[in-house]
Scaffold this motif. Structure first.
Motif, mmCIF file in Angstrom:
data_model
loop_
_atom_site.group_PDB
_atom_site.id
_atom_site.type_symbol
_atom_site.label_atom_id
_atom_site.label_comp_id
_atom_site.label_asym_id
_atom_site.label_seq_id
_atom_site.Cartn_x
_atom_site.Cartn_y
_atom_site.Cartn_z
ATOM 1 N N GLU A 141 6.193 -43.604 -36.003
ATOM 2 C CA GLU A 141 6.598 -44.973 -36.358
ATOM 3 C C GLU A 141 5.664 -45.979 -35.708
ATOM 4 O OE1 GLU A 141 10.424 -47.899 -35.615
ATOM 5 O OE2 GLU A 141 10.698 -45.730 -35.488
ATOM 6 N N LYS A 142 5.359 -45.754 -34.411
ATOM 7 C CA LYS A 142 4.471 -46.685 -33.719
ATOM 8 C C LYS A 142 3.068 -46.629 -34.303
ATOM 9 C CE LYS A 142 6.951 -46.915 -29.405
ATOM 10 N NZ LYS A 142 6.979 -46.678 -27.995
ATOM 11 N N VAL A 143 2.603 -45.418 -34.618
ATOM 12 C CA VAL A 143 1.270 -45.264 -35.202
ATOM 13 C C VAL A 143 1.237 -45.945 -36.561
ATOM 14 C CG1 VAL A 143 -0.361 -43.589 -36.150
ATOM 15 C CG2 VAL A 143 0.664 -43.201 -33.919
ATOM 16 N N LEU A 144 2.264 -45.737 -37.349
ATOM 17 C CA LEU A 144 2.294 -46.328 -38.700
ATOM 18 C C LEU A 144 2.388 -47.846 -38.615
ATOM 19 C CD1 LEU A 144 4.562 -43.917 -40.770
ATOM 20 C CD2 LEU A 144 2.132 -44.287 -40.984
ATOM 21 N N ARG A 145 3.111 -48.315 -37.665
ATOM 22 C CA ARG A 145 3.212 -49.772 -37.527
ATOM 23 C C ARG A 145 1.830 -50.370 -37.236
ATOM 24 N NH1 ARG A 145 8.638 -50.740 -34.085
ATOM 25 N NH2 ARG A 145 10.032 -50.219 -35.765
ATOM 26 N N THR A 146 1.122 -49.652 -36.356
ATOM 27 C CA THR A 146 -0.206 -50.198 -36.045
ATOM 28 C C THR A 146 -1.162 -50.015 -37.212
ATOM 29 O OG1 THR A 146 -0.864 -48.138 -34.995
ATOM 30 C CG2 THR A 146 -0.025 -49.875 -33.570
ATOM 31 N N GLN A 147 -1.058 -48.873 -37.929
ATOM 32 C CA GLN A 147 -1.968 -48.611 -39.042
ATOM 33 C C GLN A 147 -1.560 -49.395 -40.292
ATOM 34 O OE1 GLN A 147 -2.132 -44.426 -39.748
ATOM 35 N NE2 GLN A 147 -3.500 -44.047 -38.025
ATOM 36 N N LEU A 148 -0.262 -49.617 -40.449
ATOM 37 C CA LEU A 148 0.209 -50.275 -41.657
ATOM 38 C C LEU A 148 0.471 -51.767 -41.410
ATOM 39 C CD1 LEU A 148 2.706 -47.563 -42.963
ATOM 40 C CD2 LEU A 148 0.349 -47.910 -43.631
#
Length: 172
Positions: A141-148
């Motif tokens: 979730e944290k990775v996706l938030r930063t990537q998305l």
């Protein structure tokens, strides 16, 4: 010569009266006393013979009693030996049964412990997997938030996911 009687040459009258007195006394003794003495001697002989016979019988009975006592003692020893042997066999059987029961119980307890350990292990693995999955989701979730963070990046991830899903269905 001398008219005194002599012991070595008795007078004929004295000899006659002495013999007559002797025969009278002997006759009275023979008729009355000797039969009584013979009867008493025979009774005493019979009493002694009877006593000896009874003593022999008692001795024989005593010998028989000794033999019977020895026989009874031997039988008692044999029974005692048999009872001791049976008691030892019973003791050994009880000990063997107790050992078998203890082995069965220890085997059952060991089996139960293994099952419980396996269940605890499975539970721990599930807990770890759940925690790992939660952490992975949180990290993702944290990775996706930063990537998305931008619209363009979101469209790219959506297209990649759609491509992967369509690729999977096309393989099946």
């Amino acid at each position: 010569m001398n008219s005194s009687p002599s012991i070595l040459t008795p007078d004929l009258g004295l000899l006659f009266w002495t013999l007559a007195a002797f025969l009278v006394v002997f006759g009275v003794l023979a008729c009355f006393v000797f039969p009584l003495i013979i009867t008493l001697v025979n009774e005493r002989k019979n009493y002694i013979d009877e006593s000896l016979r009874k003593a022999n019988e008692a001795s024989e009975r005593l010998e028989n009693i000794k033999q019977e006592a020895e026989k009874i003692m031997q039988e008692a020893r044999e029974k005692q030996s048999l009872l001791l042997k049976e008691a030892a066999e019973t003791r050994d059987a009880i000990i063997n049964k107790a050992r078998e029961a203890a082995q069965e119980e220890s085997g059952r307890l060991l089996s139960d412990a293994k099952k419980q350990i396996e269940q605890e292990k499975d539970k721990a693995i599930r807990d770890v997997r759940t925690q790992v999955a939660e952490l992975s989701v949180q990290v993702a979730e944290k990775v996706l938030r930063t990537q998305l963070s931008s619209d363009e990046a979101q469209m790219r991830v959506i297209n990649n996911l759609l491509d992967e899903v369509s690729a999977q269905y096309s393989k099946d």
